[in-house]
Design an enzyme around this catalytic site. Structure first.
Site, PDB file in Angstrom:
ATOM      1  CE  LYS A 165      -4.603  -1.119   1.191  1.00 37.74           C
ATOM      2  NZ  LYS A 165      -4.949  -2.470   1.486  1.00 37.74           N
ATOM      3  CE  LYS A 192      -6.674  -7.538  -1.518  1.00 38.14           C
ATOM      4  NZ  LYS A 192      -7.855  -6.900  -1.395  1.00 38.14           N
ATOM      5  CE  LYS A 235     -13.152  -2.058   1.116  1.00 43.41           C
ATOM      6  NZ  LYS A 235     -12.136  -1.481   2.187  1.00 43.41           N
TER       7      LYS A 235
HETATM    8  P1  ATP Z   1      -8.691  -1.933   0.219  1.00 47.45           P
HETATM    9  O1  ATP Z   1      -7.835  -1.798  -0.932  1.00 47.45           O
HETATM   10  O2  ATP Z   1      -9.175  -0.783   0.820  1.00 47.45           O
HETATM   11  O3  ATP Z   1      -7.713  -2.715   1.319  1.00 47.45           O
HETATM   12  P2  ATP Z   1      -9.679  -4.405   0.092  1.00 47.45           P
HETATM   13  O4  ATP Z   1     -10.788  -4.991  -1.310  1.00 47.45           O
HETATM   14  O5  ATP Z   1      -8.765  -5.212   0.081  1.00 47.45           O
HETATM   15  O6  ATP Z   1      -9.781  -2.841  -0.026  1.00 47.45           O
HETATM   16  P3  ATP Z   1     -10.282  -4.726   2.996  1.00 47.45           P
HETATM   17  O7  ATP Z   1     -11.385  -3.849   3.879  1.00 47.45           O
HETATM   18  O8  ATP Z   1      -9.027  -4.486   3.226  1.00 47.45           O
HETATM   19  O9  ATP Z   1     -10.998  -4.658   1.450  1.00 47.45           O
HETATM   20  O10 ATP Z   1     -10.812  -6.211   3.227  1.00 47.45           O
HETATM   21  C1  ATP Z   1     -11.974  -6.615   3.886  1.00 47.45           C
HETATM   22  C2  ATP Z   1     -12.301  -8.125   3.668  1.00 47.45           C
HETATM   23  O11 ATP Z   1     -12.218  -8.515   2.324  1.00 47.45           O
HETATM   24  C3  ATP Z   1     -11.170  -8.663   4.198  1.00 47.45           C
HETATM   25  O12 ATP Z   1     -11.553  -9.874   5.207  1.00 47.45           O
HETATM   26  C4  ATP Z   1     -10.285  -9.133   2.931  1.00 47.45           C
HETATM   27  O13 ATP Z   1      -9.548 -10.356   3.446  1.00 47.45           O
HETATM   28  C5  ATP Z   1     -11.353  -9.433   2.035  1.00 47.45           C
HETATM   29  N1  ATP Z   1     -11.111  -9.473   0.669  1.00 47.45           N
HETATM   30  C6  ATP Z   1     -10.387  -8.375   0.050  1.00 47.45           C
HETATM   31  N2  ATP Z   1     -10.204  -8.278  -1.214  1.00 47.45           N
HETATM   32  C7  ATP Z   1     -10.419  -9.680  -1.305  1.00 47.45           C
HETATM   33  C8  ATP Z   1     -10.616 -10.449  -2.566  1.00 47.45           C
HETATM   34  N3  ATP Z   1      -9.901 -10.098  -3.661  1.00 47.45           N
HETATM   35  N4  ATP Z   1     -10.724 -11.855  -2.694  1.00 47.45           N
HETATM   36  C9  ATP Z   1     -11.265 -12.542  -1.259  1.00 47.45           C
HETATM   37  N5  ATP Z   1     -11.296 -11.733  -0.073  1.00 47.45           N
HETATM   38  C10 ATP Z   1     -10.928 -10.520  -0.290  1.00 47.45           C
HETATM   39 MG    MG Z   2      -7.370  -4.677   1.915  1.00 45.47          MG
END
Ligand code: ATP
Ligand code: MG
Length: 344
Positions: free
Chosen positions: A118, A208, A211
């Site tokens: 990040k 991965k 968001k």
């Molecule tokens: P950011 O980029 O803001 O970190 P993020 O999509 O990684 O966003 P988080 O809020 O960090 O989302 O994670 C929320 C939950 O979603 C966590 O349990 C994380 O492991 C799960 N998660 C995030 N991205 C994925 C993905 N691509 N596949 C499966 N699980 C995911």
């Molecule tokens: Mg995340």
């Protein structure tokens, strides 16, 4: 005391199908099948929202939106063992974080791959101590409620391991303060999986789906229109093998599509693979995926529009009051252990 299952999703942007499939759905399946036997805590970690820069004018709405998403996804908020809350409404999270901070090594945080990933995307002056430190806040989120089960995607494994380390360290120094959450392989076992799920970015399937991705071109957001999502799926990166095969390592693009297809149509992965493997039209596979994605989004968005805010707010307030008391008790034990309060 019932064993606690706990999860949170950062409210920094709209949620994606990766969040939905990796975190929300497994948690809601648990809440539906196990509430009664277990306590289910599903919360919005709003303090985590601005570890990376966000538009603060949007945050209030984003928090409420994410809570509505939980309900639209099927969280049974009428159940007494289900708690939904906003992290910042329970001040023990911040207070315990500070205590844990002082028992956390700089080197320990510096090894976190999420921080490396990040921070690499930010200008140096935008890399905050909050981003560096957030695994400690995450540890507090878990330890305050003595949660045993924390369903996280593959990207959060290192932070869960840190939570176990800091809990064990504090317990060794001060006596039994915290319940140590189960090790990651045991978590997977509990949730009936052999590993954490990782939905891939459609454009760059080695990454991965996230968001906070800068372009969002390979990300299906829960608020995407079916048309926009279809476009994204149809332009997904595949490979030049010219034949469908499920092989996440060698063919991540195609395998990611097969995975999304299986998950959203609620069918076993090997059944979907058997149906598609050997076929030569990637376009047909993309069309099938676009169709299930569109159907899912249409249904989901209809349910989201029907969520009743009054019921949700009443549940939030009741949960927050109950959780302030639980978290307050754990905090007091920690404060007492380090000498900030008289011995309990
Ligand atoms: P950011 O980029 O803001 O970190 P993020 O999509 O990684 O966003 P988080 O809020 O960090 O989302 O994670 C929320 C939950 O979603 C966590 O349990 C994380 O492991 C799960 N998660 C995030 N991205 C994925 C993905 N691509 N596949 C499966 N699980 C995911
Ligand atoms: Mg995340």
């Amino acid at each position: 005391m019932k064993p606690v299952i706990l999860t949170g999703l950062r409210a920094n942007n709209d949620l994606t199908i990766g969040n939905y499939l990796g975190a929300i759905l497994p948690m809601i399946d648990m809440a539906k099948s196990k509430a009664g036997e277990y306590q289910v805590n599903m919360f919005v970690p709003d303090l985590h929202s601005f570890t990376t820069p966000i538009d603060h004018a949007q945050l209030q709405e984003q928090i409420m939106h994410n809570l509505r998403v939980f309900v639209a996804a099927g969280l049974p908020i009428d159940h007494d063992d289900v708690y939904v809350y906003r992290q910042s409404y329970i001040s023990a999270h911040s207070e315990l974080t500070w205590i844990l901070d002082c028992f956390t090594g700089f080197g320990e945080m510096n090894r976190m791959t999420q921080f490396k990933d990040k921070s690499a995307k930010l200008n140096e002056d935008r890399i905050s101590i909050g981003l560096f430190n957030y695994p400690v806040l995450m540890a507090a989120d878990i330890l305050l409620y003595n949660a045993s089960y924390v369903p996280v995607g593959d990207d959060q494994t290192q932070h869960l391991e840190f939570t176990r380390d800091i809990a064990t360290r504090m317990n060794n120094q001060f006596g039994e303060l915290f319940a140590v959450p189960l090790a990651v392989p045991k978590q997977h076992e509990f949730f009936g999986k052999d590993q954490g799920l990782r939905v891939r970015d459609l454009m760059e399937p080695t990454k991965k789906m996230s968001k906070s991705d800068e372009t969002g071109k390979g990300v299906v957001f829960l608020s995407d229109t079916p048309e926009a999502a279809t476009k994204k799926v149809m332009s997904a990166t595949t490979d030049s093998f010219g034949e469908v095969k499920f092989d996440m390592k060698e063919r991540p693009g195609i395998s990611n599509l097969l995975q999304i297809l299986a998950l959203l149509s609620n069918r076993p992965q090997n059944e979907v693979n058997a149906e598609w493997e050997g076929k030569t039209s990637y376009g047909d596979l993309k069309k099938a995926v676009a169709e299930v994605v569109s159907t899912f989004l249409t249904d989901f968005q209809a349910r989201l529009a029907g969520v009743d805010d009054q019921t949700l707010l009443a549940k939030l307030e009741a949960s927050e009051t109950a959780m302030q008391s639980v978290a307050g008790q754990t905090l007091y034990k920690a404060q007492s252990a380090v000498g900030l309060r008289p011995k309990v």
